[in-house]
Design an enzyme around this catalytic site. Structure first.
Site, PDB file in Angstrom:
ATOM      1  N   PHE A 173     115.178  27.064 -50.230  1.00  0.00           N
ATOM      2  CA  PHE A 173     114.149  28.028 -50.638  1.00  0.00           C
ATOM      3  C   PHE A 173     112.813  27.756 -49.967  1.00  0.00           C
ATOM      4  O   PHE A 173     111.978  28.657 -49.837  1.00  0.00           O
ATOM      5  CB  PHE A 173     114.004  28.015 -52.168  1.00  0.00           C
ATOM      6  CG  PHE A 173     113.159  26.896 -52.723  1.00  0.00           C
ATOM      7  CD1 PHE A 173     111.827  27.113 -53.051  1.00  0.00           C
ATOM      8  CD2 PHE A 173     113.700  25.634 -52.950  1.00  0.00           C
ATOM      9  CE1 PHE A 173     111.046  26.100 -53.578  1.00  0.00           C
ATOM     10  CE2 PHE A 173     112.926  24.618 -53.481  1.00  0.00           C
ATOM     11  CZ  PHE A 173     111.595  24.848 -53.800  1.00  0.00           C
ATOM     12  N   LYS A 174     112.597  26.527 -49.507  1.00  0.00           N
ATOM     13  CA  LYS A 174     111.322  26.199 -48.852  1.00  0.00           C
ATOM     14  C   LYS A 174     111.104  27.014 -47.575  1.00  0.00           C
ATOM     15  O   LYS A 174     109.975  27.196 -47.144  1.00  0.00           O
ATOM     16  CB  LYS A 174     111.297  24.709 -48.512  1.00  0.00           C
ATOM     17  CG  LYS A 174     111.595  23.765 -49.671  1.00  0.00           C
ATOM     18  CD  LYS A 174     110.478  23.725 -50.671  1.00  0.00           C
ATOM     19  CE  LYS A 174     110.793  22.782 -51.828  1.00  0.00           C
ATOM     20  NZ  LYS A 174     110.722  21.375 -51.482  1.00  0.00           N
TER      21      LYS A 174
END
Length: 482
Positions: free
Chosen positions: A117-118
């Site tokens: 998700f980063k």
């Protein structure tokens, strides 16, 4: 839009592009906007139509534009269009949503280049950094810490960019083999991997100590990509909005979010979105065995743990016992009392922590639960394995261990939360094959884009847990004497 530090009682204003490049405030605090823009029902209607017609990048430009007044809107749109596109992301939707049941959804945040998700925030940061550095004719040396995914996402977003170097601290031996391969396999001249003798909190402390050295920071143009950088959270608010729009049909519906978290960054973005007026019901903090945040939200005591007390778990990106972004939330809870926030985080956390009773409001914990909508829960390795197995059997959906933490907590609180719950995905299962094999008896599938990750060489240096040594390495690398 001006920005202020959580520890500056004078509320000295700063502009977005200045805090973009500096990260941590000079007083050790974290930046937040002086106020949160308001999302009106009409604005939500406009965004719903925009997302349907023009996609995620267009929505991102609109949201970012609410917080940024020192980059022209047309250039913001160009920046988000470069950040959120295929083939950088594997789908045009950028953040698609899967519906498991009418009351349970998963937001896919792992379609980017490192399957975490980063990537969503880092791809935007890379474009913002390159734009602003080019405009100023300057360079930036990024210093960050990672418990697993931030590092690779940052390095893939910054590799090959002009005027940018990345120095990334990792806790030696604490990441999965896939995570290490993603990072250490990069052989770009502007990427420097450092394996620190410690846990993630030690890495994070070194970053803060180096950043607190004003002379060193200024001389070597040290910036940050960790979630201490406000731009990270700003980017993350967008997918709360896009997900809300995708799982609802009208603005009178409310949705809750279950968020696996260790550093309180991902869920802090949800807090920001809720404060803006997005119809969020509950924000559910999901922790693993390192349950410092759950202890606070369930009992009112924030007691950071030492490195020795921080457990190594099968959801390693959450093996964190001192949550940096928690300071931003507490700043809001205290009515933006900078003096109190500074005392809580610069003094009391070093003395063992603080309780909700010390937030200047005897009803603070009630307000956190009812007004701010925070619930919490925790899970164990056995819970993760069972959840991966159950969800796969019931829905044919394969969770990674961190998302399994979020799913376990979401399901355990389903009876207390009346609105549909969206579990935010953390990463793809391929990054955590050992746990997947334990749950299902077989390794997770490897997406084609990651087929050769494990074959790359390793480019990393081992250093002791010492800020002075890290500074020496950084200065030598920048000056070309490494």
């Amino acid at each position: 839009m001006d920005y202020i530090s959580t520890r500056d009682a004078q509320a000295n204003p700063a502009k977005f592009t200045d805090i973009l490049l500096s990260g941590l405030a000079p007083d050790g605090g974290l930046y937040l906007p002086a106020f949160y823009p308001t999302i009106t029902p009409q604005l939500l209607d406009d965004w719903r139509a925009l997302l349907d017609a023009d996609g995620y990048a267009a929505l991102a430009a609109e949201v970012v534009g609410l917080f940024v007044d020192d980059i022209p809107p047309a250039q913001i749109a160009e920046i988000t269009a470069r950040a959120y596109r295929t083939p950088v992301f594997s789908t045009d939707e950028i953040v698609p949503v899967t519906t498991l049941t009418d009351s349970l959804h998963i937001a896919h945040l792992s379609e980017g280049p490192t399957a975490a998700f980063k990537d969503i925030a880092m791809q935007l940061l890379g474009e913002l950094f390159e734009f602003e550095l080019g405009r100023r004719g300057e360079e930036l040396n990024i210093l960050g810490a990672t418990s697993g995914d931030t590092g690779s996402s940052a390095e893939y977003a910054m590799r090959g960019r002009e005027n940018i170097r990345v120095f990334m601290l990792t806790p030696a031996g604490r990441m999965t083999a896939f995570q290490q391969a993603q990072m250490f396999g990069l052989d770009d001249p502007n990427i420097f991997n450092i394996a620190l003798d410690g846990v993630f909190d030690d890495c994070q402390d070194v970053v803060k100590e180096v950043s607190a050295d004003a002379a060193f920071k200024a001389k070597y143009r040290i910036g940050a990509v960790n979630s201490i950088n406000w731009a990270r959270l700003l980017a993350q608010t967008v997918y709360y909005i896009s997900t809300y729009l995708r799982v609802t049909e009208s603005n009178d519906q409310r949705v809750s979010f279950a968020v696996p978290t260790g550093n309180f960054g991902d869920i802090c973005a949800g807090h920001v979105a809720k404060q803006m007026g997005l119809p969020i019901d509950k924000l559910i903090v999901a922790t693993n065995e390192n349950d410092v945040l759950h202890e606070f939200f369930s009992g009112g005591n924030y007691r950071p743990r030492s490195a020795a007390e921080t457990q190594a778990t099968s959801s390693p990106s959450m093996d964190i016992s001192r949550a940096s972004n928690f300071e931003r939330f507490i700043f809001d809870v205290t009515g933006r009392d900078a003096a109190l926030t500074a005392d809580l985080f610069a003094v009391k956390t070093k003395q063992g922590g603080f309780s909700a009773d010390e937030l200047g409001n005897s009803e603070a914990l009630r307000a956190i639960r009812e007004d701010y909508g925070f619930y919490s829960g925790t899970s164990t390795h056995a819970d993760r394995v069972a959840t991966i197995k159950n969800v796969h059997a019931e829905h044919g959906y394969l969770l990674d261990p961190h998302t399994a933490d979020g799913m376990y907590v979401a399901r355990s609180l389903a009876g207390q939360v009346e609105t549909p719950i969206v579990v935010l995905e953390t990463a793809l299962p391929v990054k955590f094959s050992e746990t997947i094999e334990e749950a299902l008896g077989a390794a997770p599938p490897v997406p084609e884009r990651f087929a050769h990750v494990m074959e790359a060489g390793r480019h990393v240096i081992d250093l002791p847990n010492d800020a002075a040594t890290v500074k020496d390495y950084i200065s030598a690398a920048i000056e070309g004497t490494k």
